[in-house]
Design a protein around this motif. Sequence first.
Motif, short mmCIF file in Angstrom:
data_model
loop_
_atom_site.label_atom_id
_atom_site.label_comp_id
_atom_site.label_asym_id
_atom_site.label_seq_id
_atom_site.Cartn_x
_atom_site.Cartn_y
_atom_site.Cartn_z
N TYR A 107 -7.44 -0.29 1.98
CA TYR A 107 -6.03 -0.45 1.59
C TYR A 107 -5.24 -1.11 2.71
N LYS A 108 -5.45 -0.59 3.93
CA LYS A 108 -4.66 -1.09 5.07
C LYS A 108 -4.92 -2.56 5.32
N THR A 151 2.85 -1.27 4.30
CA THR A 151 2.40 0.08 3.97
C THR A 151 3.63 0.97 3.88
N TYR A 208 0.85 -1.20 0.00
CA TYR A 208 0.00 0.00 0.00
C TYR A 208 0.88 1.24 0.00
N HIS A 223 0.92 4.71 0.76
CA HIS A 223 0.08 5.67 1.49
C HIS A 223 0.54 7.10 1.24
#
Length: 162
Positions: free
Chosen positions: A136-137, A143, A97, A99
Amino acid sequence: MKTIYLIGFMGSGKSSIGECLSLLLDVPLIDTDAAVEEKYSQSIAAIFKEKGESTFRIYESAALRDTPNTNAVVSTGGGIVENKGNTNYMKSGTVIYLHTSFHEIKRRLQYDQKRPLWNSRLEEKEQLYKLRLNLYKSCAEYTISTDSKSIEAITNEIIAKI
Ligand code: S3P
């Protein structure tokens, strides 16, 4: 190696980082948006306009299922996580992900005209951003924050993790 799936909101750098990763790892890059555009000979914006978002989501999920689960880097569209089947499919690979804060996304996409879902009111975009954060998490194995980092730095961070 397991395929690397890059997920994240519009403007998080999935395509540029995907390109850099595929070069360094010497594996093909598959971009699900580009695959859809190529297959239907239409831009994403035209598909949204003429066939609607739900048809685009079907095309996008099919493009994802065409990706191999080894030896590739896949750059996905920001909405790929809205389908549970898609998140399950990506778990065969390494999901990363990217971020990016909403503030930074607004800066990066301030002149963007090609993304249909960015072409809405600020409150709607922020709401979509917040809604997607958890998706997403919960889908990602790793991440990585992308605010104020170079593409090379982010790529190296990913390589160090996998
Ligand atoms: C979308 C993101 C876009 C593209 C489409 C829908 C979304 O991809 O798939 O416009 O739902 O967030 P990028 O994340 O590459 O901009």
